[in-house]
Design a protein around this motif. Structure first.
Motif, short mmCIF file in Angstrom:
data_model
loop_
_atom_site.label_atom_id
_atom_site.label_comp_id
_atom_site.label_asym_id
_atom_site.label_seq_id
_atom_site.Cartn_x
_atom_site.Cartn_y
_atom_site.Cartn_z
N SER A 1 0.83 -1.20 0.00
CA SER A 1 0.00 0.00 0.00
C SER A 1 0.87 1.25 0.00
CB SER A 1 -0.93 0.00 1.21
OG SER A 1 -1.71 -1.17 1.27
N GLY A 2 1.92 1.25 0.82
CA GLY A 2 2.84 2.39 0.85
C GLY A 2 3.57 2.56 -0.45
N PHE A 3 3.87 1.45 -1.11
CA PHE A 3 4.56 1.53 -2.40
C PHE A 3 3.64 2.17 -3.45
CE2 PHE A 3 5.68 -0.11 -6.59
CZ PHE A 3 7.02 0.20 -6.64
N ALA A 4 2.37 1.77 -3.49
CA ALA A 4 1.42 2.38 -4.44
C ALA A 4 1.31 3.88 -4.18
CB ALA A 4 0.06 1.71 -4.33
N LYS A 5 1.29 4.28 -2.92
CA LYS A 5 1.25 5.71 -2.59
C LYS A 5 2.50 6.41 -3.09
CE LYS A 5 1.02 8.94 1.32
NZ LYS A 5 2.18 9.72 0.88
N TRP A 6 3.67 5.78 -2.92
CA TRP A 6 4.92 6.36 -3.40
C TRP A 6 4.88 6.61 -4.91
CZ3 TRP A 6 8.64 3.86 -6.59
CH2 TRP A 6 9.81 4.60 -6.81
N VAL A 7 4.30 5.67 -5.67
CA VAL A 7 4.20 5.84 -7.12
C VAL A 7 3.31 7.05 -7.45
CG1 VAL A 7 3.33 4.83 -9.26
CG2 VAL A 7 4.64 3.42 -7.66
N VAL A 8 2.16 7.15 -6.80
CA VAL A 8 1.25 8.27 -7.06
C VAL A 8 1.87 9.58 -6.56
CG1 VAL A 8 -1.04 9.23 -6.62
CG2 VAL A 8 -0.76 6.77 -6.98
N ASP A 9 2.61 9.52 -5.46
CA ASP A 9 3.29 10.72 -4.95
C ASP A 9 4.28 11.29 -5.95
OD1 ASP A 9 2.04 11.10 -2.52
OD2 ASP A 9 3.46 9.86 -1.39
N GLY A 10 4.84 10.45 -6.80
CA GLY A 10 5.75 10.95 -7.82
C GLY A 10 5.10 11.98 -8.71
N PHE A 11 3.81 11.83 -8.97
CA PHE A 11 3.05 12.81 -9.75
C PHE A 11 2.50 13.93 -8.85
CE2 PHE A 11 2.75 8.82 -12.10
CZ PHE A 11 3.07 9.22 -13.38
N TYR A 12 1.92 13.50 -7.73
CA TYR A 12 1.25 14.45 -6.84
C TYR A 12 2.21 15.52 -6.34
CZ TYR A 12 -1.78 16.02 -3.02
OH TYR A 12 -2.55 16.78 -2.17
N SER A 13 3.43 15.12 -5.97
CA SER A 13 4.39 16.07 -5.40
C SER A 13 4.85 17.10 -6.41
CB SER A 13 5.60 15.32 -4.83
OG SER A 13 6.29 14.61 -5.86
N LYS A 14 4.82 16.78 -7.69
CA LYS A 14 5.19 17.76 -8.72
C LYS A 14 4.15 18.86 -8.82
CE LYS A 14 8.08 17.68 -11.40
NZ LYS A 14 9.42 18.33 -11.42
N LEU A 15 2.90 18.56 -8.47
CA LEU A 15 1.84 19.56 -8.51
C LEU A 15 1.72 20.35 -7.21
CD1 LEU A 15 -1.03 17.50 -10.21
CD2 LEU A 15 0.32 19.32 -11.26
N ASN A 16 2.01 19.69 -6.10
CA ASN A 16 1.69 20.26 -4.80
C ASN A 16 2.89 20.50 -3.89
OD1 ASN A 16 -1.47 19.99 -4.88
ND2 ASN A 16 -0.68 18.00 -5.55
N ALA A 17 4.08 20.16 -4.37
CA ALA A 17 5.32 20.36 -3.60
C ALA A 17 5.31 19.58 -2.29
CB ALA A 17 5.56 21.85 -3.34
N ARG A 18 4.51 18.56 -2.19
CA ARG A 18 4.50 17.68 -1.02
C ARG A 18 3.81 16.38 -1.42
NH1 ARG A 18 -0.52 17.60 1.49
NH2 ARG A 18 -2.01 19.16 0.74
#
Length: 529
Positions: free
Chosen positions: A333-350
């Motif tokens: 579950s944490g790994f799937a979040k890490w993958v999505v965070d790769g996109f999310y963090s580029k938009l939201n800086a976190r």
């Protein structure tokens, strides 16, 4: 090696560079030898498909010139066919005026343009090879068994090997006449355009004709005799996609149809563009690079049974959000979040916050019977987690403004397969589902929640595992799926073997934005627990 007769209809896809070089070479022969216009069409035909010599005079001429005639055998026992140079007898006239040269150059440009414009992805058709062998294929089964292995030349580079194999299957004796297209220095069976005819060796009966549709395992069509008509079935990745399609011709005629004729007879029932799709575009190329970026970071990620990275880059436990102790890592579950965070963090800086991802949605799944169980067992964790991830990221993109339906990114619209609400699809259908999505829903990756009957109550499913799926077509047109789970790069087919009879629910994630996995990892590794 045998060359097919000049009447052949095959213009097999061949290497464009080779065609260009040969075309220009032939143009100089035409221009300087002044080939008569009346012989131009014949010469072009002979240059593409060398003519077969059968007369005694031809054989004598071949022997005089030091070549093999039609019947002598090579050391391997293979019949070789003699052929003369394409322009040997045609280029006999004297040099003529400039007008003829200009006209010849113009005609050459027309022909060479048609050659170079050929579709390199065209389906390799065995029509002419089958016609050449028709009498043998339809004749006595013993005579067919005695046929030698032969290789047929098609065009400049394409070769087809015809071979006979006798097999015992389920205590029955069968004969297989196989056609194998050349691939570099081998003849792999799982290659698009390969085919085989199966006959009963005891009574000579026709069992079926099989044609490989893709350069991948278990992708083929099968023709089966049924009285005065033929039944066609189509399998894709082992899934029986089209069943009992009627071809209104006897089997002995249907198996000799060209591939285009088969498509024409079934085009109202079969989506051939879907079956044969083999093109890479910007979406597929982007996903291929993305999969490589994810894979390159896997060695840096440890494994932790309840691990994730929070919005501030800290390695924490999902259950209580406390910092991890000892070796840090992620669970599925944490790994799937890490993958999505790769996109999310580029938009939201976190990164995404963890708490919203743990929110349960009993209003959208389960029943009044499961609510008491949820107070003690987290039966739907993987389903809620993947839905929350996909929904949260889509909201950050602005694509779900005003949308409150947590199921908005569910993949529930694959017409080929049966979707069960909240359950998804059978796991053994996943590869076919992703093949469809890679064509129809391009630029997306998918989060999967795997479920199975709960051992304490087989009537209830438990969602116990999360995977990340990246489907795309590579530069060669081959379908690829990268499966990531708990810091591992695995095969989809192995997943189905590991969890037989289980189900997978999919949500889509728009993956066409910018991403940065190095930033996520560097940021998180710099934080002290």
């Amino acid at each position: 090696m045998k060359d097919l007769p000049k009447q052949t209809r095959i213009f097999a896809p061949i290497n464009l560079v080779t065609k260009a070089a040969k075309a220009w070479s032939q143009s100089f022969t035409l221009l300087f030898a002044s080939l008569p216009l009346s012989d131009l069409k014949t010469a072009r035909s002979k240059s593409l498909l060398s003519r077969k010599l059968t007369s005694a005079n031809d054989q004598r001429n071949c022997q005089d010139e030091g070549r093999l005639g039609p019947e002598p055998l090579s050391k391997a026992g293979q019949a070789l066919t003699c052929y003369k140079p394409s322009f040997h007898s045609a280029c006999q006239n004297k040099i003529v005026g400039p007008f003829r040269l200009v006209l010849l150059a113009f005609v050459f440009l027309v022909f060479s343009s048609s050659w170079l414009g050929a579709d390199a992805n065209a389906f390799p058709d065995l029509y002419d090879v089958k016609l050449e062998l028709k009498d043998k294929l339809l004749g006595g089964v013993v005579d067919l068994y005695r046929c030698r292995e032969e290789v047929y030349q098609i065009g400049f580079e394409q070769k087809v090997k015809f071979t006979i194999i006798r097999k015992i299957q389920n205590e029955n004796d069968y004969l297989f006449a196989s056609f194998l297209w050349h691939d570099i220095d081998s003849y792999p069976f799982t290659k698009q355009g390969n085919a085989s005819l199966k006959r009963d060796f005891n009574n000579g009966g026709f069992e079926f004709y099989t044609l490989i549709l893709r350069d991948e395992k278990d992708c083929y069509l099968r023709l089966t005799p049924q009285g005065e008509r033929t039944i066609m079935d189509i399998f894709l990745f082992g899934y029986h996609l089209y069943k009992n399609l009627v071809i209104p011709l006897p089997f002995q005629r249907a198996m000799f149809l060209s591939f285009d004729e088969l498509k024409s007879l079934s085009e109202k029932s079969v989506d051939w563009d879907f079956l044969l799709y083999n093109s890479q575009n910007a979406f597929h190329e982007h996903l291929e690079v993305l999969a490589g970026a994810i894979k390159s970071r896997l060695p840096e990620i440890g494994d932790n049974e309840d691990g994730a990275i929070d919005e501030n880059g800290r390695w924490v436990y999902i259950d209580n959000l406390e910092p991890q102790q000892g070796e840090r890592g992620l669970n599925c579950s944490g790994f799937a979040k890490w993958v999505v965070d790769g996109f999310y963090s580029k938009l939201n800086a976190r990164n995404m916050e963890i708490s919203p991802l743990k929110v349960k949605h009993p209003e959208s799944r389960g029943s009044r019977w499961t609510k008491p169980l949820e107070e003690r067992y987290d039966l739907y964790f993987a389903l809620d987690w993947t839905r929350n991830l996909a929904f949260g990221y889509s909201q950050s993109l602005g694509s779900l403004k005003g949308q409150k339906n947590i199921e908005a990114e569910d993949v529930d619209d694959i017409p080929l397969l049966r979707y069960v609400e909240d359950v998804g699809y059978e796991l053994n259908e996943l590869y076919l589902a992703l093949f469809y999505l890679a064509q129809k829903d391009q630029g997306r990756i998918y989060l999967g929640a795997i479920s199975r009957p709960w051992e304490l109550n087989p009537q209830q499913l438990i969602y116990f595992h999360v995977v990340v799926l990246v489907p795309y077509f590579d530069a060669s047109g081959h379908f690829q799926v990268k499966l990531f789970e708990r810091q591992e790069d695995n095969l989809v087919k192995n997943l189905a073997l590991r969890y037989p009879g289980d189900f997978i629910h999919l949500v889509r994630v728009n993956a066409m934005g910018d991403y940065d996995y190095s930033t996520v990892l560097l940021k998180s590794s710099d934080m002290k627990p």
